[in-house]
Design an enzyme around this catalytic site. Structure first.
Site, PDB file in Angstrom:
ATOM      1  N   ARG A 238       0.885  -1.261   0.041  1.00  0.00           N
ATOM      2  CA  ARG A 238       0.166  -0.105   0.156  1.00  0.00           C
ATOM      3  C   ARG A 238       1.055   1.582   0.081  1.00  0.00           C
ATOM      4  O   ARG A 238       1.891   1.240   0.659  1.00  0.00           O
ATOM      5  CB  ARG A 238      -0.847   0.169   1.231  1.00  0.00           C
ATOM      6  CG  ARG A 238      -2.240  -0.934   1.052  1.00  0.00           C
ATOM      7  CD  ARG A 238      -2.977  -0.569  -0.011  1.00  0.00           C
ATOM      8  NE  ARG A 238      -4.122  -1.613   0.123  1.00  0.00           N
ATOM      9  CZ  ARG A 238      -4.271  -2.555  -0.993  1.00  0.00           C
ATOM     10  NH1 ARG A 238      -3.161  -2.985  -1.912  1.00  0.00           N
ATOM     11  NH2 ARG A 238      -5.235  -3.197  -0.829  1.00  0.00           N
ATOM     12  N   GLU A 267      -3.281   7.557  -4.489  1.00  0.00           N
ATOM     13  CA  GLU A 267      -3.463   6.601  -5.913  1.00  0.00           C
ATOM     14  C   GLU A 267      -5.043   7.086  -6.332  1.00  0.00           C
ATOM     15  O   GLU A 267      -5.749   7.424  -5.705  1.00  0.00           O
ATOM     16  CB  GLU A 267      -3.712   5.149  -5.427  1.00  0.00           C
ATOM     17  CG  GLU A 267      -3.086   4.253  -6.466  1.00  0.00           C
ATOM     18  CD  GLU A 267      -2.929   2.961  -5.826  1.00  0.00           C
ATOM     19  OE1 GLU A 267      -1.962   2.843  -5.027  1.00  0.00           O
ATOM     20  OE2 GLU A 267      -3.636   1.960  -6.392  1.00  0.00           O
ATOM     21  N   HIS A 285      -0.615  -0.046 -10.120  1.00  0.00           N
ATOM     22  CA  HIS A 285      -1.291  -1.284  -9.224  1.00  0.00           C
ATOM     23  C   HIS A 285      -2.043  -2.362  -9.932  1.00  0.00           C
ATOM     24  O   HIS A 285      -2.946  -2.717  -9.908  1.00  0.00           O
ATOM     25  CB  HIS A 285      -2.174  -0.654  -8.456  1.00  0.00           C
ATOM     26  CG  HIS A 285      -2.773  -1.080  -7.278  1.00  0.00           C
ATOM     27  ND1 HIS A 285      -3.525  -0.524  -6.179  1.00  0.00           N
ATOM     28  CD2 HIS A 285      -2.735  -2.417  -6.814  1.00  0.00           C
ATOM     29  CE1 HIS A 285      -3.704  -1.429  -5.204  1.00  0.00           C
ATOM     30  NE2 HIS A 285      -3.266  -2.517  -5.590  1.00  0.00           N
TER      31      HIS A 285
HETATM   32  C1  GLV Z   1      -4.876  -5.350  -4.194  1.00  0.00           C
HETATM   33  O1  GLV Z   1      -4.392  -4.342  -3.908  1.00  0.00           O
HETATM   34  C2  GLV Z   1      -5.744  -5.875  -3.238  1.00  0.00           C
HETATM   35  O2  GLV Z   1      -5.704  -5.579  -2.137  1.00  0.00           O
HETATM   36  O3  GLV Z   1      -6.423  -7.133  -3.763  1.00  0.00           O
END
Ligand code: GLV
Length: 324
Positions: A238, A267, A285
Site C-alpha cells: 500500500r 492513488e 497497481h
Molecule cells: C489489491 O491491492 C488487493 O488488495 O487485492
C-alpha cells in the site's frame, strides 16, 4: 424468491455464472464507468448481497442503504480499506475479502519490480523506444546485481513469504520483520531481525505489510536515511506505508539508489516530482493483474457470498455480525 445480488462493476463470467447456477438473480453495474454515490446507494437497496471492489468506497451511508435486507458485502480484493468497518459492525453485516488467489501473482510482480529497478529496465526501455539509444557501450546503463545480495522483507505474511521463496533462486540472504512471530517451518530460510537492522543492512527492501495506523509512513525520511545509499526499495503493498514526498526527495538526492512502485500514497495521483525521476519504476497497481488470478479473486468473493446466503460462515470474513 431468488437471492438478489448486485455486482458493482464487471467481473469475470466464471464468478457471475457461479452466482447464477446457485439460483441468484444478478445485476452488474455498467462496464464503462464507476457508479455515482447516489446510483450506488440506490443499487445496493433491496439486495441480499453486494460484490464490490477496492475502488468502491463503502462508507456508512452506502452500507446502511443496503440494510435491512443485505447480509454481506464481498470485496474482490485482499485489502478492505474501502470499507467503514465500524459501521459494518454496528449494522450487523458480513464483510469479506478474497486474499487466497493473489499471493503468488503479487510475489511475482514484486520480483519484476525488484529486477526492473535494479537493472534500470524502465530507463533503458524509454531510451530504446524514443530512438535515443546510440548502441552498446561498456559503461552504459550499469545497474546492480541482485544475486547474492541481502533482501529485507517488511511484512512476512503470505506474499512476503512468496517473495522469500523466490529469493532462494537468486542465492540471496533473506531477513524480515513481521508484527507477529512466524513459525520456523514458514520462514523459508529467512531470519527475523529488528526493523532498524533490516533498514541498515538490506541491499533490497520489499514491502508486504498491510496499511494500518502502525504502518502508515513506516518508511519516512528518517527510515530512508537509515538505508544504504545503494538500496532498491520495492512496494507492492500500500502506497501510504511510504511517505511518498520523502521518497521523491531521497531518490532525487541519492539518499537511496532506486525504487519500484506498484502503489501510491494518493492513488492514482503521484506525488510531485515522482514521474520525472529516472531511478524509479512506476506501475499502475497491477500486483494481482493476471486473468487467472483475477478470476480466482472474483470466484473467491462469490464463494463468500454464497456461504453467507446459505447461512454458513464465509471462508474469508473481515467483519462478522455479532452472535444472536
Ligand atoms: C489489491 O491491492 C488487493 O488488495 O487485492
Amino acid at each position: 424468491m431468488p437471492f438478489r445480488v448486485f455486482v458493482t462493476r464487471p467481473i469475470p463470467a466464471e464468478a457471475i455464472d457461479r452466482l447464477i447456477r446457485a439460483g441468484c438473480e444478478v445485476e452488474v453495474g455498467p462496464a464503462d464507468r464507476a457508479l455515482s454515490r447516489e446510483e450506488l446507494r440506490r443499487a445496493v437497496r433491496d439486495r441480499d448481497a453486494v460484490v464490490c471492489q477496492l475502488a468502491d468506497r463503502m462508507d456508512a451511508d452506502i452500507l446502511r442503504a443496503g440494510r435491512p435486507r443485505c447480509r454481506v458485502f464481498a470485496n474482490c480484493a485482499a485489502g478492505f480499506e474501502n470499507f467503514d468497518l465500524d459501521a459494518a459492525r454496528s449494522l450487523g453485516l458480513w464483510i469479506t475479502n478474497s486474499p487466497d488467489a493473489l499471493t503468488e501473482t503479487t510475489a511475482d510482480l514484486a520480483w519484476a519490480l525488484t529486477l526492473a529497478a535494479a537493472r534500470r529496465l524502465g530507463e533503458g526501455e524509454r531510451e530504446v523506444r524514443a530512438c535515443r539509444w546510440s548502441g552498446w557501450t561498456f559503461e552504459g546503463f550499469l545497474g546492480q546485481d541482485v544475486h547474492g545480495k541481502t533482501l529485507g522483507i517488511i511484512g512476512f505474511g503470505r506474499i512476503g513469504r512468496g517473495v522469500a521463496r523466490r529469493a532462494a533462486g537468486f542465492a540471496m540472504r533473506v531477513i524480515y520483520v513481521n508484527r507477529s512471530e512466524v513459525a520456523p517451518d514458514r520462514r523459508h530460510g529467512a531470519s527475523p531481525v529488528p526493523l532498524d537492522e533490516l533498514l541498515a543492512v538490506s541491499d533490497f527492501i520489499s514491502i508486504h505489510a498491510p496499511l494500518t495506523p502502525q504502518t502508515r509512513h513506516l518508511i519516512d525520511a528518517a527510515a530512508l536515511r537509515r538505508m544504504k545509499p545503494t538500496v532498491v526499495l520495492v512496494n507492492t503493498a500500500r502506497g501510504a506505508i511510504i511517505d511518498e514526498a520523502a521518497l521523491v526527495e531521497a531518490l532525487r538526492t541519492g539518499v537511496i539508489a532506486a525504487a519500484g512502485l506498484d502503489v501510491y500514497e494518493h492513488e492514482p495521483r503521484l506525488s510531485p516530482g515522482l514521474a520525472e525521476l529516472e531511478n524509479v519504476v512506476l506501475l499502475p497497481h497491477i500486483g494481482s493483474a493476471t486473468l487467472a488470478t483475477r478470476i480466482g479473486i472474483a470466484v473467491g468473493a462469490v464463494e463468500n457470498v454464497l456461504a453467507v446466503l446459505a447461512g454458513q460462515r464465509p471462508p474469508n470474513p473481515v467483519v462478522e455480525p455479532a452472535p444472536g
